[in-house]
Scaffold this motif. Structure first.
Motif, PDB file in Angstrom:
ATOM      1  N   HIS A 319       3.719 -14.812  54.555  1.00  0.00           N
ATOM      2  CA  HIS A 319       2.330 -15.266  54.410  1.00  0.00           C
ATOM      3  C   HIS A 319       2.183 -16.242  53.239  1.00  0.00           C
ATOM      4  O   HIS A 319       2.996 -16.255  52.315  1.00  0.00           O
ATOM      5  CB  HIS A 319       1.381 -14.071  54.231  1.00  0.00           C
ATOM      6  CG  HIS A 319       1.445 -13.457  52.863  1.00  0.00           C
ATOM      7  ND1 HIS A 319       2.434 -12.569  52.488  1.00  0.00           N
ATOM      8  CD2 HIS A 319       0.625 -13.610  51.777  1.00  0.00           C
ATOM      9  CE1 HIS A 319       2.235 -12.196  51.230  1.00  0.00           C
ATOM     10  NE2 HIS A 319       1.160 -12.809  50.776  1.00  0.00           N
ATOM     11  N   THR A 320       1.142 -17.058  53.314  1.00  0.00           N
ATOM     12  CA  THR A 320       0.862 -18.024  52.250  1.00  0.00           C
ATOM     13  C   THR A 320       0.115 -17.343  51.122  1.00  0.00           C
ATOM     14  O   THR A 320      -0.960 -16.777  51.329  1.00  0.00           O
ATOM     15  CB  THR A 320       0.025 -19.193  52.795  1.00  0.00           C
ATOM     16  OG1 THR A 320       0.745 -19.838  53.849  1.00  0.00           O
ATOM     17  CG2 THR A 320      -0.265 -20.216  51.706  1.00  0.00           C
ATOM     18  N   ASN A 348      -7.062 -23.742  52.981  1.00  0.00           N
ATOM     19  CA  ASN A 348      -7.033 -22.284  53.105  1.00  0.00           C
ATOM     20  C   ASN A 348      -7.126 -21.858  54.567  1.00  0.00           C
ATOM     21  O   ASN A 348      -6.417 -20.951  55.016  1.00  0.00           O
ATOM     22  CB  ASN A 348      -8.191 -21.663  52.312  1.00  0.00           C
ATOM     23  CG  ASN A 348      -7.875 -21.476  50.842  1.00  0.00           C
ATOM     24  OD1 ASN A 348      -6.719 -21.541  50.431  1.00  0.00           O
ATOM     25  ND2 ASN A 348      -8.893 -21.245  50.037  1.00  0.00           N
ATOM     26  N   GLU A 349      -8.017 -22.497  55.301  1.00  0.00           N
ATOM     27  CA  GLU A 349      -8.211 -22.141  56.714  1.00  0.00           C
ATOM     28  C   GLU A 349      -6.939 -22.420  57.527  1.00  0.00           C
ATOM     29  O   GLU A 349      -6.497 -21.571  58.302  1.00  0.00           O
ATOM     30  CB  GLU A 349      -9.383 -22.936  57.298  1.00  0.00           C
ATOM     31  CG  GLU A 349     -10.744 -22.507  56.791  1.00  0.00           C
ATOM     32  CD  GLU A 349     -11.203 -21.205  57.431  1.00  0.00           C
ATOM     33  OE1 GLU A 349     -11.038 -21.034  58.649  1.00  0.00           O
ATOM     34  OE2 GLU A 349     -11.710 -20.340  56.676  1.00  0.00           O
ATOM     35  N   TYR A 350      -6.354 -23.577  57.357  1.00  0.00           N
ATOM     36  CA  TYR A 350      -5.224 -23.980  58.192  1.00  0.00           C
ATOM     37  C   TYR A 350      -3.931 -23.273  57.808  1.00  0.00           C
ATOM     38  O   TYR A 350      -3.060 -23.085  58.649  1.00  0.00           O
ATOM     39  CB  TYR A 350      -5.043 -25.503  58.155  1.00  0.00           C
ATOM     40  CG  TYR A 350      -5.858 -26.211  59.209  1.00  0.00           C
ATOM     41  CD1 TYR A 350      -5.259 -26.728  60.348  1.00  0.00           C
ATOM     42  CD2 TYR A 350      -7.239 -26.331  59.080  1.00  0.00           C
ATOM     43  CE1 TYR A 350      -6.004 -27.367  61.331  1.00  0.00           C
ATOM     44  CE2 TYR A 350      -7.996 -26.964  60.054  1.00  0.00           C
ATOM     45  CZ  TYR A 350      -7.382 -27.476  61.181  1.00  0.00           C
ATOM     46  OH  TYR A 350      -8.133 -28.087  62.157  1.00  0.00           O
ATOM     47  N   TRP A 351      -3.786 -22.927  56.527  1.00  0.00           N
ATOM     48  CA  TRP A 351      -2.565 -22.232  56.099  1.00  0.00           C
ATOM     49  C   TRP A 351      -2.784 -20.719  55.968  1.00  0.00           C
ATOM     50  O   TRP A 351      -1.907 -20.022  55.495  1.00  0.00           O
ATOM     51  CB  TRP A 351      -2.062 -22.825  54.771  1.00  0.00           C
ATOM     52  CG  TRP A 351      -1.122 -23.977  54.997  1.00  0.00           C
ATOM     53  CD1 TRP A 351       0.239 -23.927  55.025  1.00  0.00           C
ATOM     54  CD2 TRP A 351      -1.463 -25.346  55.251  1.00  0.00           C
ATOM     55  NE1 TRP A 351       0.768 -25.169  55.271  1.00  0.00           N
ATOM     56  CE2 TRP A 351      -0.254 -26.073  55.418  1.00  0.00           C
ATOM     57  CE3 TRP A 351      -2.670 -26.036  55.363  1.00  0.00           C
ATOM     58  CZ2 TRP A 351      -0.213 -27.435  55.675  1.00  0.00           C
ATOM     59  CZ3 TRP A 351      -2.630 -27.392  55.630  1.00  0.00           C
ATOM     60  CH2 TRP A 351      -1.424 -28.084  55.784  1.00  0.00           C
ATOM     61  N   LYS A 352      -3.984 -20.252  56.368  1.00  0.00           N
ATOM     62  CA  LYS A 352      -4.319 -18.812  56.308  1.00  0.00           C
ATOM     63  C   LYS A 352      -4.055 -18.245  54.914  1.00  0.00           C
ATOM     64  O   LYS A 352      -3.440 -17.194  54.745  1.00  0.00           O
ATOM     65  CB  LYS A 352      -3.537 -18.038  57.371  1.00  0.00           C
ATOM     66  CG  LYS A 352      -3.922 -18.423  58.805  1.00  0.00           C
ATOM     67  CD  LYS A 352      -3.147 -17.608  59.821  1.00  0.00           C
ATOM     68  CE  LYS A 352      -3.690 -17.826  61.230  1.00  0.00           C
ATOM     69  NZ  LYS A 352      -3.659 -19.245  61.661  1.00  0.00           N
ATOM     70  N   SER A 353      -4.524 -18.992  53.926  1.00  0.00           N
ATOM     71  CA  SER A 353      -4.369 -18.589  52.528  1.00  0.00           C
ATOM     72  C   SER A 353      -5.697 -18.045  52.002  1.00  0.00           C
ATOM     73  O   SER A 353      -6.771 -18.506  52.405  1.00  0.00           O
ATOM     74  CB  SER A 353      -3.949 -19.804  51.691  1.00  0.00           C
ATOM     75  OG  SER A 353      -3.958 -19.513  50.322  1.00  0.00           O
ATOM     76  N   THR A 354      -5.627 -17.058  51.106  1.00  0.00           N
ATOM     77  CA  THR A 354      -6.858 -16.512  50.523  1.00  0.00           C
ATOM     78  C   THR A 354      -7.216 -17.198  49.214  1.00  0.00           C
ATOM     79  O   THR A 354      -8.306 -16.990  48.686  1.00  0.00           O
ATOM     80  CB  THR A 354      -6.709 -14.996  50.260  1.00  0.00           C
ATOM     81  OG1 THR A 354      -5.584 -14.785  49.389  1.00  0.00           O
ATOM     82  CG2 THR A 354      -6.520 -14.235  51.561  1.00  0.00           C
ATOM     83  N   GLU A 381     -12.687 -12.361  56.916  1.00  0.00           N
ATOM     84  CA  GLU A 381     -12.204 -12.486  55.538  1.00  0.00           C
ATOM     85  C   GLU A 381     -12.546 -13.855  54.933  1.00  0.00           C
ATOM     86  O   GLU A 381     -12.417 -14.880  55.582  1.00  0.00           O
ATOM     87  CB  GLU A 381     -10.682 -12.294  55.537  1.00  0.00           C
ATOM     88  CG  GLU A 381     -10.085 -12.267  54.143  1.00  0.00           C
ATOM     89  CD  GLU A 381      -8.567 -12.092  54.201  1.00  0.00           C
ATOM     90  OE1 GLU A 381      -7.951 -12.104  53.139  1.00  0.00           O
ATOM     91  OE2 GLU A 381      -8.028 -11.950  55.315  1.00  0.00           O
ATOM     92  N   HIS A 383     -12.251 -16.648  51.476  1.00  0.00           N
ATOM     93  CA  HIS A 383     -11.204 -17.078  50.550  1.00  0.00           C
ATOM     94  C   HIS A 383     -11.820 -17.847  49.393  1.00  0.00           C
ATOM     95  O   HIS A 383     -13.010 -18.164  49.393  1.00  0.00           O
ATOM     96  CB  HIS A 383     -10.144 -17.913  51.278  1.00  0.00           C
ATOM     97  CG  HIS A 383     -10.679 -18.951  52.208  1.00  0.00           C
ATOM     98  ND1 HIS A 383     -11.203 -20.149  51.780  1.00  0.00           N
ATOM     99  CD2 HIS A 383     -10.791 -18.964  53.564  1.00  0.00           C
ATOM    100  CE1 HIS A 383     -11.582 -20.874  52.804  1.00  0.00           C
ATOM    101  NE2 HIS A 383     -11.360 -20.175  53.917  1.00  0.00           N
TER     102      HIS A 383
END
Length: 412
Positions: A319-320, A348-354, A381, A383
């Motif tokens: 995960h990122t 954040n949205e495209y790399w599924k990062s919080t 969720e 971010h």
């Protein structure tokens, strides 16, 4: 040409005609030459005003006529002197492998080397000297010309046009094995440029000595296309560094700008790119013993073939963990631009990062500020985006703890 006099400025500073830096005056001839140099490079290096030049985000060194202008980076509005920022620039170029010096200190570069151009020239001369000491390679190439004996194959068209009367001559194409090949012709061209710019300086004697010992080769005018067609095999690998510096020198040399008889050279680097690469190298160093991947230049398709690319992606396992965008600029009162915030939200949205971080340079300690993006109704969720600063200088010197400080300000 006498040893050039030096003017030091910071990025975004202006130089007006008549401005004096110590005993050096920025004159109309310098202004005119720089305007033409800027035009050669798509007007990207500086903005031209009425009798003044305003520098942009390009840093490095220019030489025109008898003046060498060093453009230095500056992370904030502090009073740190030119020497500290010159060392900071050299350190960034060294870390990102754009420059090879053992240690960032004037005394250890050379006592007489006062500006960046000298450092690059000296590096190149040392590389060529090393190659000559190891033994310059010979290569096969095809050569055409008139000979008194038949050697190789006869070129009939040229034989008829040139030797119809001189029956004793043969116009041939034959194979030659010697040192007069493209690689050495490029190296020789760069030596010629250095000779022009070091006359009257301490490197001139060294350059002339190398030229005297260098084999006699055909004079060429190498272009970007010349370098692009070079293919280096195992035998030519020792030439890699010298050719990289030669490319930098030759492609940034402007001998044909018609403003009198001046010749100019500009070794300038985009500070945004330099800052991004500097951070990436230090992050990889900071996390080299951890189960963490530090990735640069990762793109994803955004819309209709258009891609988006954050500067740095930090991954833990599958995960990122964080997205980082480096920003070489000063912001006031913890207020990033709306465009930067939108950009980080999308990352954040495209790399599924919080969490995303906008990372700025600084000369003093600042607290990292992390704020949540406002949640979207009925969306899961959320971010956040944080602002972080990292000190380049510590007490007027290069920050020796940059890697560990970087890890700390990012919260790892």
């Amino acid at each position: 040409m006498h040893s050039p006099r030096q003017i030091q400025v910071f990025e975004y500073d202006s130089l007006n005609i008549g401005t004096k830096k110590g005993k050096v005056e920025f004159k109309k001839k310098h202004f005119r030459a720089l305007v033409k140099l800027n035009e050669l490079h798509g007007n990207k290096y500086f903005t031209v005003g009425l009798n003044k030049i305003t520098f942009k985000h390009y840093v490095g060194v220019l030489q025109v006529h008898d003046v060498c202008i060093e453009v230095l980076p500056k992370a904030d509005r502090s009073s740190a002197d030119e020497g500290a920022w010159q060392n900071a620039l050299i350190e960034m170029l060294r870390v990102t492998r754009r420059l090879k010096v053992n240690q960032v200190d004037h005394a250890n570069v050379t006592k007489q080397s006062k500006h960046l151009l000298d450092i690059y020239f000296e590096w190149y001369l040392n590389e060529v000297q090393k190659l000559m000491h190891q033994g310059l390679i010979k290569k096969y190439y095809r050569k055409q010309g008139n000979l008194n004996t038949l050697k190789g194959k006869l070129v009939f068209a040229k034989q008829i046009s040139q030797n119809l009367i001189h029956k004793e001559r043969f116009y041939t194409e034959h194979q030659v094995y010697d040192k007069d090949h493209l690689i050495h012709q490029i190296l020789n061209q760069a030596l010629g440029i250095i000779e022009q710019f070091t006359r009257g300086g301490y490197l001139y004697g060294k350059c002339k000595s190398i030229q005297l010992d260098f084999p006699e080769v055909k004079a060429i005018q190498a272009t970007a296309a010349t370098f692009d067609k070079l293919v280096l095999g195992r035998k030519e690998q020792p030439y890699t560094t010298a050719l990289e510096i030669a490319r930098l020198i030759i492609l940034n040399f402007a001998p044909n700008v018609k403003s009198g008889s001046e010749k100019m050279i500009a070794l300038l680097f985009d500070m945004n790119n330099l800052w991004e690469e500097y951070i990436l190298v230090h992050l990889k160093k900071a996390f080299r013993d951890d189960e963490v991947q530090v990735l640069g230049q990762r793109s994803k398709t955004f819309w209709n073939g258009i891609t988006i690319r954050p500067d740095i992606v930090i991954r833990k396992g599958d995960h990122t963990a964080m997205i980082i965008d480096t920003k070489w600029k000063i912001i006031d009162q913890y207020k990033p631009s709306t465009n930067d915030l939108r950009q980080m939200y999308v990352y954040n949205e495209y790399w599924k990062s919080t969490q995303a971080i906008l990372l700025y340079p600084s000369n003093k300690e600042k607290v990292t500020a992390v704020k949540q993006f406002e949640p979207i109704k009925d969306k899961g969720e959320n971010h956040s985006c944080g602002l972080a600063w990292i000190n380049i200088l510590e007490g007027g010197r290069i920050n020796d703890n940059f890697s560990s400080d970087l890890k700390r300000v990012l919260g790892f």
